[in-house]
Design a protein around this motif. Structure first.
Motif, PDB file in Angstrom:
ATOM      1  N   ILE A 218       0.749  -1.078   0.205  1.00 31.32           N
ATOM      2  CA  ILE A 218      -0.164   0.114  -0.194  1.00 31.32           C
ATOM      3  C   ILE A 218       0.708   1.395   0.175  1.00 31.32           C
ATOM      4  CG2 ILE A 218       0.018  -0.171   2.246  1.00 31.32           C
ATOM      5  CD1 ILE A 218      -3.587   0.694   1.646  1.00 31.32           C
ATOM      6  N   MET A 219      -0.034   2.265  -0.486  1.00 34.46           N
ATOM      7  CA  MET A 219       1.050   3.223  -1.137  1.00 34.46           C
ATOM      8  C   MET A 219       1.580   4.017   0.813  1.00 34.46           C
ATOM      9  SD  MET A 219       0.279   6.954  -3.073  1.00 34.46           S
ATOM     10  CE  MET A 219       0.077   5.669  -4.642  1.00 34.46           C
ATOM     11  N   GLY A 220       3.066   4.178   0.343  1.00 30.34           N
ATOM     12  CA  GLY A 220       3.201   5.250   1.101  1.00 30.34           C
ATOM     13  C   GLY A 220       4.103   4.056   2.075  1.00 30.34           C
ATOM     14  N   ASN A 221       4.065   2.422   2.345  1.00 29.40           N
ATOM     15  CA  ASN A 221       4.990   1.657   2.959  1.00 29.40           C
ATOM     16  C   ASN A 221       5.622   0.369   2.302  1.00 29.40           C
ATOM     17  OD1 ASN A 221       3.069   1.822   5.350  1.00 29.40           O
ATOM     18  ND2 ASN A 221       1.866   0.963   4.493  1.00 29.40           N
ATOM     19  N   GLY A 222       6.563   1.022   1.213  1.00 31.56           N
ATOM     20  CA  GLY A 222       7.315   0.293   0.405  1.00 31.56           C
ATOM     21  C   GLY A 222       9.007   1.620   0.627  1.00 31.56           C
ATOM     22  N   LYS A 223       8.478   1.129  -0.423  1.00 35.53           N
ATOM     23  CA  LYS A 223      10.321   1.012  -0.834  1.00 35.53           C
ATOM     24  C   LYS A 223      10.505   2.515  -1.753  1.00 35.53           C
ATOM     25  CE  LYS A 223      12.237  -2.977   0.493  1.00 35.53           C
ATOM     26  NZ  LYS A 223      13.053  -4.045   0.732  1.00 35.53           N
ATOM     27  N   VAL A 224       9.792   2.056  -2.809  1.00 36.09           N
ATOM     28  CA  VAL A 224       9.646   3.630  -3.535  1.00 36.09           C
ATOM     29  C   VAL A 224       9.769   5.562  -3.274  1.00 36.09           C
ATOM     30  CG1 VAL A 224       8.419   4.778  -5.479  1.00 36.09           C
ATOM     31  CG2 VAL A 224       8.096   2.406  -5.163  1.00 36.09           C
ATOM     32  N   ASP A 225      11.030   5.783  -3.150  1.00 40.08           N
ATOM     33  CA  ASP A 225      11.004   7.209  -3.247  1.00 40.08           C
ATOM     34  C   ASP A 225       9.825   8.518  -3.482  1.00 40.08           C
ATOM     35  OD1 ASP A 225      11.861   9.779  -1.577  1.00 40.08           O
ATOM     36  OD2 ASP A 225      13.805   9.603  -2.904  1.00 40.08           O
ATOM     37  N   LEU A 226       9.543   7.991  -3.252  1.00 43.61           N
ATOM     38  CA  LEU A 226       7.717   8.949  -3.479  1.00 43.61           C
ATOM     39  C   LEU A 226       7.890  10.190  -3.408  1.00 43.61           C
ATOM     40  CD1 LEU A 226       4.803   6.668  -2.622  1.00 43.61           C
ATOM     41  CD2 LEU A 226       5.630   6.624  -4.933  1.00 43.61           C
ATOM     42  N   VAL A 227       8.481  10.939  -2.015  1.00 44.52           N
ATOM     43  CA  VAL A 227       9.100  12.312  -1.834  1.00 44.52           C
ATOM     44  C   VAL A 227       9.694  12.824  -2.753  1.00 44.52           C
ATOM     45  CG1 VAL A 227       9.418  13.746   0.312  1.00 44.52           C
ATOM     46  CG2 VAL A 227       8.047  11.996   0.806  1.00 44.52           C
ATOM     47  N   GLY A 228      10.811  11.677  -3.293  1.00 47.67           N
ATOM     48  CA  GLY A 228      12.040  12.897  -3.443  1.00 47.67           C
ATOM     49  C   GLY A 228      11.434  12.330  -5.765  1.00 47.67           C
ATOM     50  N   ILE A 229      10.457  11.712  -5.378  1.00 50.25           N
ATOM     51  CA  ILE A 229       9.979  12.031  -7.321  1.00 50.25           C
ATOM     52  C   ILE A 229       9.451  12.734  -7.190  1.00 50.25           C
ATOM     53  CG2 ILE A 229       9.173  10.567  -8.951  1.00 50.25           C
ATOM     54  CD1 ILE A 229       9.454   8.275  -7.457  1.00 50.25           C
ATOM     55  N   THR A 230       8.434  12.943  -6.181  1.00 50.65           N
ATOM     56  CA  THR A 230       7.516  13.863  -6.338  1.00 50.65           C
ATOM     57  C   THR A 230       7.905  15.559  -6.002  1.00 50.65           C
ATOM     58  OG1 THR A 230       6.344  12.489  -5.671  1.00 50.65           O
ATOM     59  CG2 THR A 230       5.051  15.337  -5.725  1.00 50.65           C
ATOM     60  N   GLN A 231       9.001  15.367  -5.631  1.00 52.05           N
ATOM     61  CA  GLN A 231       9.407  16.818  -5.028  1.00 52.05           C
ATOM     62  C   GLN A 231      10.333  16.717  -7.011  1.00 52.05           C
ATOM     63  OE1 GLN A 231      10.045  18.981  -2.690  1.00 52.05           O
ATOM     64  NE2 GLN A 231      10.995  20.107  -3.966  1.00 52.05           N
ATOM     65  N   TRP A 232      10.443  15.628  -7.232  1.00 54.69           N
ATOM     66  CA  TRP A 232      11.417  16.289  -8.592  1.00 54.69           C
ATOM     67  C   TRP A 232      10.915  16.415  -9.669  1.00 54.69           C
ATOM     68  CZ3 TRP A 232      11.342  13.245 -13.067  1.00 54.69           C
ATOM     69  CH2 TRP A 232      12.474  13.774 -14.183  1.00 54.69           C
ATOM     70  N   LEU A 233       9.868  15.971  -9.423  1.00 55.00           N
ATOM     71  CA  LEU A 233       8.239  16.732 -10.872  1.00 55.00           C
ATOM     72  C   LEU A 233       8.038  17.932 -10.687  1.00 55.00           C
ATOM     73  CD1 LEU A 233       5.974  13.378 -10.779  1.00 55.00           C
ATOM     74  CD2 LEU A 233       7.598  14.041 -12.614  1.00 55.00           C
ATOM     75  N   LYS A 234       8.466  18.239  -9.253  1.00 52.11           N
ATOM     76  CA  LYS A 234       7.509  19.592  -8.973  1.00 52.11           C
ATOM     77  C   LYS A 234       8.947  20.439  -9.381  1.00 52.11           C
ATOM     78  CE  LYS A 234       6.689  22.886  -4.808  1.00 52.11           C
ATOM     79  NZ  LYS A 234       6.588  23.165  -3.255  1.00 52.11           N
ATOM     80  N   ASP A 235      10.637  20.066  -9.458  1.00 50.06           N
ATOM     81  CA  ASP A 235      11.434  20.959  -9.432  1.00 50.06           C
ATOM     82  C   ASP A 235      11.488  21.331 -10.950  1.00 50.06           C
ATOM     83  OD1 ASP A 235      11.781  21.019  -6.877  1.00 50.06           O
ATOM     84  OD2 ASP A 235      13.732  19.569  -7.310  1.00 50.06           O
ATOM     85  N   ILE A 236      10.830  20.633 -11.754  1.00 49.89           N
ATOM     86  CA  ILE A 236      11.257  20.338 -13.211  1.00 49.89           C
ATOM     87  C   ILE A 236       9.812  21.450 -13.457  1.00 49.89           C
ATOM     88  CG2 ILE A 236      12.467  18.625 -13.702  1.00 49.89           C
ATOM     89  CD1 ILE A 236      10.433  17.429 -14.763  1.00 49.89           C
ATOM     90  N   ASN A 237       9.206  21.454 -12.647  1.00 48.87           N
ATOM     91  CA  ASN A 237       7.480  22.269 -13.114  1.00 48.87           C
ATOM     92  C   ASN A 237       6.962  21.323 -14.192  1.00 48.87           C
ATOM     93  OD1 ASN A 237       5.919  24.483 -12.483  1.00 48.87           O
ATOM     94  ND2 ASN A 237       6.014  25.061 -15.166  1.00 48.87           N
ATOM     95  N   TYR A 238       6.696  19.678 -13.798  1.00 50.16           N
ATOM     96  CA  TYR A 238       5.605  18.189 -14.208  1.00 50.16           C
ATOM     97  C   TYR A 238       4.175  19.645 -13.830  1.00 50.16           C
ATOM     98  CZ  TYR A 238       3.041  14.060 -14.799  1.00 50.16           C
ATOM     99  OH  TYR A 238       2.780  13.667 -15.983  1.00 50.16           O
ATOM    100  N   SER A 239       3.661  19.619 -15.893  1.00 48.22           N
ATOM    101  CA  SER A 239       2.353  20.362 -14.916  1.00 48.22           C
ATOM    102  C   SER A 239       0.992  18.716 -15.372  1.00 48.22           C
ATOM    103  CB  SER A 239       2.238  20.620 -15.893  1.00 48.22           C
ATOM    104  OG  SER A 239       2.531  21.000 -16.917  1.00 48.22           O
TER     105      SER A 239
END
Length: 275
Positions: A218-239
């Motif tokens: 379930i989301m948030g309980n695993g090993k995917v760096d969802l915070v880091g990925i989302t931060q990168w998407l924000k930094d590149i202004n993914y819309s």
């Protein structure tokens, strides 16, 4: 789910499809729309061949409006095992395209149903040609397209070598790429590194989490760096859209609860963690 972020969050319906291979919740897209809206998502991605009565664009538009969410994308999943589309596959694809003509802001999200890794090189070449052909027909109707690889052992697009062949074979003028972060890590790749490598192709994103035991959690309980990925998407202004496609085992018993969990986790944990 806004916090000065350029993208929006939506939800896939595969969370419900998992139980009984689609039979348990067949014909309940209206209910899924209600739960996805209740979870705080602003978009939905249905599976085209699993929409029930809401395959009627007027009925679908009314139900979406009633719940205040958008059609973010439409999943078009077919086997595509021949050198070109079969007559039936082409009919299904063209019907999906016709539906999306009523929803011009939604993406046609193509995905191959895995059936084995035999004749790998030839089938990968054929898949690229088919995806490009479907995307071209959709593009001609003003519809944006995005290809979604997956990672079961029977998938022909699951490893780094597979990704190179297929992603670099896409016609970038008519289709983009949907990185599914769970499928990427399940194929023994680093999701963020792969997304950076093919950043220019990204026009749609799927989130799920992974723990390797053997696969999803379930989301948030695993090993995917969802915070880091989302931060990168924000930094590149993914819309574009980030679509949650939770395949944690809990979804087999209670997909409503899983979807509500994901919405709460994004709102209360993921978004506040962004800089």
């Amino acid at each position: 789910m806004k916090n000065n972020i350029p993208f929006r969050f939506g939800s896939e319906v595969y969370t419900w499809y998992m139980s009984g291979n689609g039979e348990t919740h067949k014909g309940r897209l209206g209910h899924m729309i209600e739960i996805i809206a209740k979870a705080g998502f602003t978009g939905i991605q249905p599976i085209f061949t699993w929409m029930g009565d809401l395959v009627d664009p007027s009925l679908l538009a009314a139900k979406l409006q009633e719940n205040g969410i958008e059609l973010a994308a439409l999943a078009l999943a077919q086997e595509w095992n021949g050198k070109e589309e079969t007559a039936e596959e082409r009919k299904i694809s063209d019907n999906a395209i016709a539906l999306l003509e009523r929803f011009p802001n939604a993406i046609l999200n193509t995905v191959q149903i895995p059936t084995g890794r035999n004749d790998l090189e030839a089938r990968q070449k054929s898949l690229v040609n088919i995806v490009n052909s479907v995307s071209q027909r959709a593009y001609n109707k003003g519809i944006a397209c995005s290809y979604h690889p997956n990672s079961p052992h029977s998938s022909i697009i699951r490893t780094a070598e597979d990704y190179k062949i297929v992603l670099e074979g896409l016609n970038e003028k008519v289709t983009g790429w949907t990185p599914d972060v769970g499928h990427i890590i399940n194929g023994d790749m680093d999701p963020l590194a792969k997304m950076k490598e093919y950043q220019h192709l990204i026009n749609h994103v799927h989130y799920k989490d992974w723990n390797g035991m053997p696969e999803w959690t379930i989301m948030g309980n695993g090993k995917v760096d969802l915070v880091g990925i989302t931060q990168w998407l924000k930094d590149i202004n993914y819309s574009g859209w980030i679509i949650c496609e939770d395949e944690g085992p809990e979804a087999l018993e209670d997909p409503d609860c899983v979807t509500l969990h994901d919405g709460n986790w994004i709102k209360n944990d993921l978004i506040p963690a962004l800089k």
